[in-house]
Design an enzyme around this catalytic site. Structure first.
Site, PDB file in Angstrom:
ATOM      1  CD1 TRP A 201       0.790  -0.402   3.049  1.00 22.25           C
ATOM      2  CD2 TRP A 201      -0.719   1.140   3.583  1.00 22.25           C
ATOM      3  NE1 TRP A 201       1.083   0.043   4.324  1.00 22.25           N
ATOM      4  CE2 TRP A 201       0.166   0.999   4.679  1.00 22.25           C
ATOM      5  CE3 TRP A 201      -1.762   2.057   3.704  1.00 22.25           C
ATOM      6  CZ2 TRP A 201       0.046   1.732   5.864  1.00 22.25           C
ATOM      7  CZ3 TRP A 201      -1.881   2.799   4.887  1.00 22.25           C
ATOM      8  CH2 TRP A 201      -0.980   2.624   5.942  1.00 22.25           C
ATOM      9  CG  ASP A 202       4.791   0.783   1.532  1.00 22.95           C
ATOM     10  OD1 ASP A 202       3.863   0.066   1.923  1.00 22.95           O
ATOM     11  OD2 ASP A 202       5.914   0.755   2.035  1.00 22.95           O
ATOM     12  CD  GLU A 343       2.365  -4.399   9.123  1.00 22.16           C
ATOM     13  OE1 GLU A 343       3.540  -4.342   9.531  1.00 22.16           O
ATOM     14  OE2 GLU A 343       2.059  -4.538   7.928  1.00 22.16           O
ATOM     15  CE  LYS A 453       5.757  -2.368  11.914  1.00 25.33           C
ATOM     16  NZ  LYS A 453       5.593  -3.508  11.008  1.00 25.33           N
ATOM     17  CD  GLN A 454       2.562   0.847  10.136  1.00 24.12           C
ATOM     18  OE1 GLN A 454       3.138  -0.217  10.325  1.00 24.12           O
ATOM     19  NE2 GLN A 454       2.400   1.362   8.927  1.00 24.12           N
TER      20      GLN A 454
HETATM   21  O1  IFM Z   1       3.578  -1.505   4.085  1.00 22.55           O
HETATM   22  C1  IFM Z   1       4.451  -1.462   5.167  1.00 22.55           C
HETATM   23  C2  IFM Z   1       3.680  -1.753   6.426  1.00 22.55           C
HETATM   24  O2  IFM Z   1       2.683  -0.782   6.655  1.00 22.55           O
HETATM   25  C3  IFM Z   1       4.608  -1.799   7.620  1.00 22.55           C
HETATM   26  N1  IFM Z   1       5.654  -2.765   7.405  1.00 22.55           N
HETATM   27  C4  IFM Z   1       6.443  -2.519   6.207  1.00 22.55           C
HETATM   28  C5  IFM Z   1       5.560  -2.459   4.974  1.00 22.55           C
HETATM   29  C6  IFM Z   1       6.399  -2.151   3.721  1.00 22.55           C
HETATM   30  O3  IFM Z   1       6.930  -0.855   3.801  1.00 22.55           O
END
Ligand code: IFM
Length: 599
Positions: A201-202, A343, A453-454
């Site tokens: 999705w990046d 995640e 995590k994010q």
């Molecule tokens: O797409 C990301 C994910 O959101 C977090 N782990 C790494 C992936 C690739 O950059």
């Protein structure tokens, strides 16, 4: 940059003493393959131009590499073929103070490029040698100049930040698929093998915004990759027993899923750990539909929708329709057992980000149906997909999908998130026994706490700005930021963007510097359990541009119209950058006193 198949280098050697000199070069095929060998059946060809050939393991695609060496002095050459490549040794004598120049040219072709890769690689080396380094370098520099004219950002006030920002763009441009009609960018670009060259999705959420504003053709190329790989997404949905399009979490050739069931190896037991990214990170389908729609909204150009984009959106909406559950008691719809962008919390119910993306996707399918009601292409599409009944189902279900974001409140990231242990980031970090251990999955240190995590809720706010007031964004930011590990390079930019939203660029600055400098300083996580995940970070590179342009300059383009709401941090006196809107380049200059647009 002018020819993606060609690599050139020039070495100028100056000798400080008389010497016998040996230069070893050639094609080294002893490649480090983190996920097992990719290339098989090597063979080699000696001669003035040396070549190595192989086939990829799974699809047996031929790969050819040729190398020419141009020396401007006499010497002896030997060539040797070993199990590890074809090597050449040049020997010559020099006297102190003499100079020697060595120009290397290498060409790479695969069976995907059309024609015979071996012949093409050989011919390109031959022509490169004939043209010579200076001519090729001039063409390369011209190609870069053209790219920089459309994208370089002048940031006056902090030279390190200016360098980091443009270095991020350098990385992005180096891997942008300008040579293709439909192709996307892997999560580690052309570096780092862990992510297997796969597209995440990046691309849609972090890279697409840069390209749609600076080089819209490239944004189209990324999205055409999703249109072309729809069959893979349909297959994946069917494998899980769903309808419509469930895009791969890690997309490979033809839209095949590249994400394994065991994405992490436990550092204590050394056993693979079952992870659920591929099965449960369903927001990916919504993210793709979102970018397709944004392309239309930003550019006003609906060609992509007509050339397959509308079909993708309808199929993604159909997937969410079949993935949602209806409560027997209230009739409310829910998305159960999912993973949001964070995640570390797997298999949760009603992740706010995912529900919002899914609701958007379903509503968007209805918007498109209304927009093209009278159009022949759309009538044919509805018929081809036998979609009429789904439109009725969507009309009924979309408004019933559980909303996780009551206005004004701190949004609960998923059902039950607020009941998790509210341990501080420091406390959770203090529980870590091995610096490489993974914080998610069942027994990870973060999994049973509110540490994430994010950016997740904050990412949702960045993507759906109209849903939330500035005050609500700030309230959520202040809740979630201290609870975010920023364990992904995709995180900090979302927090920076949203800090600008509530007009606190001072809070954004640290996140900006971290995001922009990641590939200069070697920042970011290098391990997920025992798996090495290093490499460059295209999503952060895109994030750096987003913070500067969409955050600090407050750029927004809708239907070809530019609006700026600047929010410059004290560190920046002037920010000047080009955008391309409806085929026209406009240079925007933002200062502490206002802004101008030229062009
Ligand atoms: O797409 C990301 C994910 O959101 C977090 N782990 C790494 C992936 C690739 O950059």
């Amino acid at each position: 940059m002018e020819n993606p198949h060609l690599l050139c280098s020039k070495m100028v050697l100056t000798f400080m003493a008389d010497a016998d000199v040996t230069i070893e070069t050639g094609i080294d095929t002893d490649i480090w393959d983190i996920n097992g060998p990719h290339l098989f059946h090597y063979h080699y060809q000696a001669g003035p131009i040396v070549s190595a050939f192989a086939h990829t393991g799974e699809l047996s695609i031929p790969v050819a590499v040729s190398q020419a060496v141009n020396l401007n002095f006499p010497c002896e050459e030997d060539q040797q073929v070993t199990g590890n490549g074809i090597f050449r040794t040049f020997r010559f004598r020099v006297k102190a103070g003499e100079h020697r120049t060595v120009d290397l040219f290498a060409a790479v072709y695969t069976g995907l490029d059309g024609g015979k890769p071996a012949d093409r690689a050989y011919a390109l080396c031959q022509s490169a040698e004939e043209q010579g380094f200076q001519t090729l370098f001039a063409a390369h520099a011209d190609a870069w100049d053209k790219i920089w004219r459309g994208s370089a950002i002048e940031l006056i006030g902090d030279d390190n930040a200016a360098l980091a920002l443009n270095a991020s763009l350098y990385h992005l441009h180096s891997i942008a698929p300008r040579h293709a009609d439909n192709l996307s960018v892997p999560a580690r670009g052309l570096s780092g093998q862990t992510y297997k060259g796969a597209v995440f999705w990046d691309s849609e959420i972090f890279l697409f915004p840069v390209f749609v504003h600076t080089e819209p053709e490239l944004a189209k190329t990324l999205l055409r990759y999703r249109i072309a790989t729809l069959p893979g997404a349909l297959r994946k949905a069917a494998e899980y027993g769903y309808r419509g399009a469930f895009y791969p979490w890690e997309s490979q050739e033809g839209g095949a899923e590249g994400c394994t069931d065991y994405n992490v190896t436990d550092v204590f037991t050394h056993r693979p750990v079952r992870t659920y990214f591929r099965d449960k990170q369903i927001h990916i389908s919504g993210d793709i539909a979102y970018a397709l729609w944004r392309y239309f909204k930003i550019t006003g150009d609906d060609s992509l929708l007509k050339e397959g984009g509308a079909e993708v959106i309808l199929q993604c909406a159909r997937f969410f329709l079949s993935r949602a559950h209806r409560r027997a008691d209230s009739g409310a719809a829910e998305l159960l057992d999912v993973i949001g962008p964070d995640e570390y919390h797997e298999r949760v119910n009603n992740n706010a980000f995912t529900n919002r993306m899914a609701a958007f996707c379903m509503e968007n399918a209805l918007t498109i149906a209304d927009m093209y009601r009278e159009s022949d292409f759309f009538k044919a599409l509805l018929e081809k997909l036998t979609y009429q009944a789904d439109l009725e189902l969507l009309r009924d279900l979309a408004p019933k999908l559980k909303k996780m974001h009551p206005e004004g409140a701190v949004v609960e990231q998923f059902d039950g998130y607020f009941k998790l242990e509210d341990a501080s980031l420091e406390t959770v970090r203090s529980r870590v026994l091995d610096e490489r251990e993974y914080w998610g999955t069942n027994h990870g240190v973060a999994a049973h706490t509110q540490v994430i995590k994010q950016a997740d809720v904050i990412a949702m706010m960045a993507l759906f700005p109209g849903d939330f007031s500035d005050e609500t964004v700030e309230r959520n930011w202040r809740y979630y930021e201290p609870r975010t590990e920023h364990g992904s390079s995709l995180s900090a930019c979302m927090y920076a963007l949203m800090a600008c939203r509530f007009r606190r660029p001072d809070l954004a600055w640290e996140h900006f510097v971290k995001t922009a400098s990641i590939d200069l300083t070697g920042g970011g996580k290098h391990w997920a359990g025992e798996i090495y995940i290093g490499g460059t970070h295209p999503a952060a590179n895109g994030g750096a541009w987003m913070i500067a342009a969409l955050g600090f300059a407050g750029l927004s383009v809708e239907n070809g119209e530019i609006t700026l709401t600047p929010c410059l941090p004290a560190q920046i006196q002037t920010l000047r950058f080009p955008v391309t809107v409806r085929g026209k380049r406009v240079t925007l200059t933002v200062t502490q006193d206002g802004w101008t647009a030229d062009g």
